[in-house]
Motif scaffolding. Structure first.
Motif, PDB file in Angstrom:
ATOM      1  N   ILE A  12      -1.696  17.027-127.317  1.00 33.73           N
ATOM      2  CA  ILE A  12      -2.707  17.214-126.278  1.00 33.73           C
ATOM      3  C   ILE A  12      -3.313  18.604-126.344  1.00 33.73           C
ATOM      4  O   ILE A  12      -4.531  18.767-126.252  1.00 33.73           O
ATOM      5  CB  ILE A  12      -2.100  16.969-124.878  1.00 33.73           C
ATOM      6  CG1 ILE A  12      -1.702  15.503-124.726  1.00 33.73           C
ATOM      7  CG2 ILE A  12      -3.085  17.368-123.782  1.00 33.73           C
ATOM      8  CD1 ILE A  12      -1.049  15.187-123.401  1.00 33.73           C
ATOM      9  N   SER A  13      -2.466  19.627-126.521  1.00 32.17           N
ATOM     10  CA  SER A  13      -2.948  21.006-126.436  1.00 32.17           C
ATOM     11  C   SER A  13      -2.279  21.897-127.474  1.00 32.17           C
ATOM     12  O   SER A  13      -1.070  21.792-127.712  1.00 32.17           O
ATOM     13  CB  SER A  13      -2.682  21.560-125.033  1.00 32.17           C
ATOM     14  OG  SER A  13      -3.094  22.907-124.924  1.00 32.17           O
ATOM     15  N   GLN A  14      -3.085  22.779-128.082  1.00 33.63           N
ATOM     16  CA  GLN A  14      -2.541  23.757-129.030  1.00 33.63           C
ATOM     17  C   GLN A  14      -1.637  24.758-128.326  1.00 33.63           C
ATOM     18  O   GLN A  14      -0.705  25.285-128.921  1.00 33.63           O
ATOM     19  CB  GLN A  14      -3.678  24.531-129.707  1.00 33.63           C
ATOM     20  CG  GLN A  14      -4.468  23.770-130.735  1.00 33.63           C
ATOM     21  CD  GLN A  14      -5.408  24.685-131.490  1.00 33.63           C
ATOM     22  OE1 GLN A  14      -5.222  25.901-131.516  1.00 33.63           O
ATOM     23  NE2 GLN A  14      -6.421  24.103-132.107  1.00 33.63           N
ATOM     24  N   ASP A  15      -1.945  25.037-127.075  1.00 35.09           N
ATOM     25  CA  ASP A  15      -1.215  26.054-126.321  1.00 35.09           C
ATOM     26  C   ASP A  15      -0.439  25.417-125.179  1.00 35.09           C
ATOM     27  O   ASP A  15      -0.615  24.236-124.853  1.00 35.09           O
ATOM     28  CB  ASP A  15      -2.197  27.097-125.767  1.00 35.09           C
ATOM     29  CG  ASP A  15      -2.766  27.983-126.845  1.00 35.09           C
ATOM     30  OD1 ASP A  15      -2.215  29.068-127.068  1.00 35.09           O
ATOM     31  OD2 ASP A  15      -3.774  27.587-127.476  1.00 35.09           O
ATOM     32  N   ILE A  16       0.388  26.219-124.567  1.00 37.63           N
ATOM     33  CA  ILE A  16       1.129  25.777-123.390  1.00 37.63           C
ATOM     34  C   ILE A  16       0.136  25.328-122.318  1.00 37.63           C
ATOM     35  O   ILE A  16      -0.934  25.918-122.141  1.00 37.63           O
ATOM     36  CB  ILE A  16       2.016  26.924-122.874  1.00 37.63           C
ATOM     37  CG1 ILE A  16       3.150  27.205-123.868  1.00 37.63           C
ATOM     38  CG2 ILE A  16       2.575  26.616-121.493  1.00 37.63           C
ATOM     39  CD1 ILE A  16       3.940  28.450-123.545  1.00 37.63           C
ATOM     40  N   ILE A  17       0.494  24.287-121.602  1.00 35.68           N
ATOM     41  CA  ILE A  17      -0.362  23.759-120.535  1.00 35.68           C
ATOM     42  C   ILE A  17       0.154  24.279-119.191  1.00 35.68           C
ATOM     43  O   ILE A  17       1.195  23.821-118.700  1.00 35.68           O
ATOM     44  CB  ILE A  17      -0.355  22.218-120.526  1.00 35.68           C
ATOM     45  CG1 ILE A  17      -0.830  21.672-121.882  1.00 35.68           C
ATOM     46  CG2 ILE A  17      -1.231  21.685-119.393  1.00 35.68           C
ATOM     47  CD1 ILE A  17      -0.688  20.163-122.012  1.00 35.68           C
ATOM     48  N   PRO A  18      -0.533  25.250-118.594  1.00 36.03           N
ATOM     49  CA  PRO A  18      -0.141  25.708-117.262  1.00 36.03           C
ATOM     50  C   PRO A  18      -0.749  24.784-116.206  1.00 36.03           C
ATOM     51  O   PRO A  18      -1.915  24.381-116.303  1.00 36.03           O
ATOM     52  CB  PRO A  18      -0.739  27.115-117.183  1.00 36.03           C
ATOM     53  CG  PRO A  18      -1.949  27.041-118.059  1.00 36.03           C
ATOM     54  CD  PRO A  18      -1.655  26.025-119.136  1.00 36.03           C
ATOM     55  N   VAL A  19       0.000  24.436-115.200  1.00 38.04           N
ATOM     56  CA  VAL A  19      -0.506  23.540-114.162  1.00 38.04           C
ATOM     57  C   VAL A  19      -0.018  24.025-112.798  1.00 38.04           C
ATOM     58  O   VAL A  19       1.143  24.411-112.636  1.00 38.04           O
ATOM     59  CB  VAL A  19      -0.068  22.081-114.429  1.00 38.04           C
ATOM     60  CG1 VAL A  19       1.442  21.969-114.549  1.00 38.04           C
ATOM     61  CG2 VAL A  19      -0.597  21.134-113.357  1.00 38.04           C
ATOM     62  N   SER A  20      -0.917  24.031-111.827  1.00 38.81           N
ATOM     63  CA  SER A  20      -0.562  24.492-110.485  1.00 38.81           C
ATOM     64  C   SER A  20      -1.466  23.816-109.465  1.00 38.81           C
ATOM     65  O   SER A  20      -2.580  23.381-109.782  1.00 38.81           O
ATOM     66  CB  SER A  20      -0.721  26.017-110.374  1.00 38.81           C
ATOM     67  OG  SER A  20      -2.071  26.391-110.623  1.00 38.81           O
ATOM     68  N   LEU A  21      -0.982  23.717-108.250  1.00 31.77           N
ATOM     69  CA  LEU A  21      -1.807  23.188-107.171  1.00 31.77           C
ATOM     70  C   LEU A  21      -2.842  24.226-106.775  1.00 31.77           C
ATOM     71  O   LEU A  21      -2.555  25.430-106.704  1.00 31.77           O
ATOM     72  CB  LEU A  21      -0.944  22.819-105.966  1.00 31.77           C
ATOM     73  CG  LEU A  21      -0.115  21.539-106.083  1.00 31.77           C
ATOM     74  CD1 LEU A  21       0.833  21.417-104.897  1.00 31.77           C
ATOM     75  CD2 LEU A  21      -1.012  20.304-106.184  1.00 31.77           C
TER      76      LEU A  21
END
Length: 286
Positions: free
Chosen positions: A147-156
């Protein structure tokens, strides 16, 4: 022993000043309803997201973000310049009537479900394995190579949309082909992608008998003119080909007023002493 005592009292003095500045910030935010546009409940929840001290001016810059039930609101910022426990400059873009504009306080979807919804929207393999890495401040980090080359950061994050303020999952996906680095806001109730922004600008030029050039660069659209706080100085104006105009072949010049970044150039590009008025008009920088 004497040096240790001097150092100890100096440290206490610095901590006391810092504590006083924090009190000043709180007093500023709590007093905003007195302007008549915000209510006490609108400013009851906020967080200091950054703090920058300038040795040159002695000013401490505080960046405060409005929140609701612990979740930050996108673009709802206040910026203050504080010195000797006094606010010398302030500006805010807080939202009013939060109770009426926010319809949902609970996320029906999990962070993983939000990532999968975003992947499906981008026509990526939504069933790809997601690996939880860690929880950082206000966000979780996931990894998914498909899905992504980099880490996927996710937050509300609350996202203002017209008259509504919608609870979303905010995440970024660096496409496997490297062509796009998307920042997406996924509705935390429905999974719909409400907004997306590309961190990467693509510049491609027509073929020319003498050269052929292309350029790709990372660009953060969050720090656009609507979000950058400026000190109230005489506007600096520049006649330029503004982003995303690639070259004179693709557009015309425009007048940009005060395009400087407040974090790196707190007084603009022509003022160096925080006193009203520019010290120079050439492009020498500060």
């Amino acid at each position: 022993m004497r040096k240790l005592l001097i150092g100890f009292f100096a440290l206490l003095s610095v901590l006391a000043i810092a504590q006083n500045d924090m009190v000043v910030v709180g007093q500023y935010v709590n007093a905003l309803p007195e302007e008549g546009l915000l209510s006490a409940s609108d400013v009851s929840d906020w967080q200091i997201t950054d703090r920058v001290y300038s040795k040159q001016s002695g000013l401490t810059y505080f960046y405060v973000q409005q929140a609701h039930k612990g979740v930050l609101i996108e673009g709802a910022m206040a910026d203050l310049a504080v010195k000797n426990s006094k606010v010398l400059y302030s500006n805010h873009r807080f939202y009013a009537s939060l109770g009426e504009r926010i319809s949902s306080n609970q996320a029906a979807l999990s962070a993983v479900q939000a990532i999968r919804s975003a992947a499906a929207h981008l026509e990526l393999p939504a069933t790809a394995d997601l690996v939880f890495l860690r929880s950082a401040e206000r966000e979780d980090h996931y990894e998914a190579e498909k899905i992504s080359q980099d880490i996927i950061p996710v937050s509300l994050m609350y996202l203002p949309l017209n008259d509504e303020i919608v609870l979303t999952w905010r995440l970024s996906i660096h496409m496997p082909d490297g062509e796009h680095w998307w920042l997406l806001y996924v509705d935390a109730s429905t999974g719909e992608v409400l907004e997306k922004r590309d961190h990467i600008i693509h510049c491609s030029f027509d073929e020319h008998p003498f050269h052929n050039a292309s350029r790709t660069e990372r660009h953060d659209h969050l720090h656009d003119e609507a979000h950058v706080p400026m000190l109230p100085l005489t506007p600096a104006q520049y006649n330029v080909f503004p982003i995303p105009v690639e070259s004179p072949s693709y557009g015309s010049r425009s007048i940009l007023a005060d395009p400087s970044d407040s974090a790196s150039s707190p007084y603009g590009w022509h003022d160096v002493d925080a006193t009203l008025g520019a010290e120079f008009t050439i492009t020498r920088g500060n």
